[in-house]
Design a protein around this motif. Sequence first.
Motif, mmCIF file in Angstrom:
data_model
loop_
_atom_site.group_PDB
_atom_site.id
_atom_site.type_symbol
_atom_site.label_atom_id
_atom_site.label_comp_id
_atom_site.label_asym_id
_atom_site.label_seq_id
_atom_site.Cartn_x
_atom_site.Cartn_y
_atom_site.Cartn_z
ATOM 1 N N GLU A 203 0.813 -1.203 0.000
ATOM 2 C CA GLU A 203 0.000 0.000 0.000
ATOM 3 C C GLU A 203 0.854 1.264 0.000
ATOM 4 O OE1 GLU A 203 -3.924 1.553 2.476
ATOM 5 O OE2 GLU A 203 -2.417 0.337 3.495
ATOM 6 N N LEU A 204 2.035 1.209 0.620
ATOM 7 C CA LEU A 204 2.883 2.390 0.733
ATOM 8 C C LEU A 204 3.899 2.513 -0.400
ATOM 9 C CD1 LEU A 204 1.503 2.677 3.486
ATOM 10 C CD2 LEU A 204 3.681 3.525 4.352
ATOM 11 N N ARG A 205 3.933 1.561 -1.324
ATOM 12 C CA ARG A 205 4.690 1.657 -2.575
ATOM 13 C C ARG A 205 6.145 2.117 -2.400
ATOM 14 N NH1 ARG A 205 -0.265 3.960 -4.234
ATOM 15 N NH2 ARG A 205 0.613 6.056 -4.278
ATOM 16 N N GLY A 206 6.762 1.745 -1.293
ATOM 17 C CA GLY A 206 8.184 2.024 -1.148
ATOM 18 C C GLY A 206 8.526 3.379 -0.567
ATOM 19 N N ARG A 207 7.527 4.175 -0.151
ATOM 20 C CA ARG A 207 7.739 5.399 0.631
ATOM 21 C C ARG A 207 8.753 6.362 0.004
ATOM 22 N NH1 ARG A 207 8.862 1.198 3.709
ATOM 23 N NH2 ARG A 207 10.914 1.956 4.344
ATOM 24 N N SER A 208 8.655 6.568 -1.285
ATOM 25 C CA SER A 208 9.548 7.531 -1.941
ATOM 26 C C SER A 208 9.068 8.950 -1.690
ATOM 27 C CB SER A 208 9.590 7.271 -3.448
ATOM 28 O OG SER A 208 10.215 8.337 -4.129
ATOM 29 N N VAL A 209 10.005 9.901 -1.604
ATOM 30 C CA VAL A 209 9.613 11.300 -1.422
ATOM 31 C C VAL A 209 8.878 11.839 -2.643
ATOM 32 C CG1 VAL A 209 11.429 11.851 0.229
ATOM 33 C CG2 VAL A 209 11.865 12.142 -2.220
ATOM 34 N N THR A 210 8.932 11.135 -3.761
ATOM 35 C CA THR A 210 8.225 11.567 -4.967
ATOM 36 C C THR A 210 6.810 11.012 -5.038
ATOM 37 O OG1 THR A 210 9.034 9.702 -6.292
ATOM 38 C CG2 THR A 210 10.399 11.689 -6.233
#
Length: 683
Positions: free
Chosen positions: A82-89
């Motif tokens: 759900e958080l898709r890797g927590r990228s700043v983008t």
Amino acid sequence: MLIRVPPVTVILEVHPLSNARYAFVACWLGLVLCVDLNAQDEKNEAGNNQPGSSVGTVLDSQVADPTEAQLRADIKFLASEELRGRSVTDDTIEVAASYLVDRMKGIGLKTDLIDGKSRQPFSVKLGSSVGAAKNNRLTLSSEDPAFKEIVVDLNEGLMPLALGSSKADLSGPIVFAGYGITAPRLDYDDYEGVEADGGVVIILRKEPQASDPDSKFSGTQNTRHAFFATKIENAIKNGAGAVVLVNDPASVEEAVKNVKQRIEQEKARTKNLDEQLQKLPPDSKNNRKSINEKIANANRMIESLADSLANVEQGVLGITDAGIRRDNQDSIPIVSVSRELISNALSASTGKTLEDLEAAIDETGSPQSVLLLGVTAALKSELKPSVANTNNVLGLLPGKGELADQTVVVGAHYDHVGMGGYGSLAPGTVAIHNGADDNASGTSAMLAIAGRMMGRLADTKSHRQVLFMGFSAEERGLLGSQHYVKNPVIPLESTVAMVNLDMVGRLRDNELTIYGTGSAPSFDGLVEKANEDYNFNLFKVPSGYGPSDHQSFYTAGVPVLFFFTGLHDNYHRPTDDFDKIEFGGLTRITDIVSDVTYELATLEQRPEYAETENRVRVRRQITAYMGVSLANREDSVVISGLVQGAPAERAGLKTGDSLEKLGDQSVKNSQQVLEFMRSRSPG
């Protein structure tokens, strides 16, 4: 990071990671095996990372230790699909930040430190975004009436790439230069016999004879000639004025599959959220609002992905898919263009389609470069600076008594590398990089330590305040911690120590690495005393420097301790998943860091800052060494390369051999081989 290893294996393309002064080599095979980066095991194993509760944390009732249960719940959420890797983008970085805020409030920390809020906002320079549509266009024309003009517009078969220069408006001849490779040792040069000077050069992605074990380019794994940066550097050397990059069929197929998979994941997420919404009691206004916002975000993501699918199906790369250009890096305009449109242009000019030319190169092993006679290319491209807004998250445990005006910081970064691209060590792979160890493990430990300190310091008459921090944009160059030390919420003059947790979830052989033991004279004895109750095999590094957030504090004059369990083969790859976390070890690390934090908060004498060596090697996990490269082939593992004189070659293994069993264990993929070898001692 820069990991120095013996020259025993393929060196893969480097990417800037946690600090601009460091770079990372993708296979640190002073260790074991170099796994094919396009292998199946890069993909997330289905079912590993089910999303955590969207409303609150759900503890595992089957885990007896409450600390371990909470660690599991936190990592399960932060490292979820759900958080898709927590990228700043990605907007999911805000979901992660909100989770930290809620957890800190639940623990009882003071969360109104910045204008009544817990977030410290800052901006991250991302490189480039796409300019105006009218300034991004490729036109191919000819005086020959048989050649019909081809116009390729932005998002309709064309995308400028951030690896290229920011603006272009040029015209000239257009040349098909195959794979854009010049390799004298392999007797191969795509530029031989064609004049690229001042022209627009069409270049194919990757290398000839892909997946062919008999290829002069290794075939089963990429050489440096496949790297985008190598191709662009060579185009510049040959005088090209601009590059049209054309994707390869295998990468197009994989990209389409990944986008469709993401659409299905978002639809499943929406369905799950809808079900949660239906189960809420009527008076749950805040939860209802939160879930509705998440549903809206998911629907926007589905719409965005659907819009991008047409370009992906044509083989058009995303703006950052080939990397980004650094300030000191030479470049020229680079655009990604639809395979079909380039094939049409080649067919109209040369009588051969793109597929014909690719097949001819593969069959002959020789270049098929050609000038598109009489055709003129007019190219416009425009990129603009791009930024992302993100936040550090802060929660304070106030001090008491004589020590109350001094501060101990306990921090961990909560961002990761998203779907790949920037920072990923799986080049070209578009898949969720869950970052369970890097750094959901450190973030969860930081939160657990906060809970411990609330209880342990409650009856202490005099102790320092403890500031707990979740840093963002660490993966972009320690930007969150650097922003804090430049704009401290609590004066750095009163900050006596900083404790950093980064990648603490993969304890092996009971070995715990601690950096910064020489950053204050008292620190070595402090950690040794704390370890008397835990008996870790400590690997102590005196230096306060290193590629994680503690360095920002140390260079600002604050003594530091950095806890770390070592690099591993899943680092910055899609396989850094929840199921690989060693929770027994993580719980014990949480225990010892809690003890260290308590001592730092209560000891009477303030730690004294000490200068240390700034040349630091990043610790990796000890493992066995075979000296082979492996590639996955459906349900088997094939040896794709051997190191001369290494154990595998001495044992009689040969390139092309298939591994069927290790001991009594059947082998289906290279990850199983890595796990098997890691559990064995050398010899």
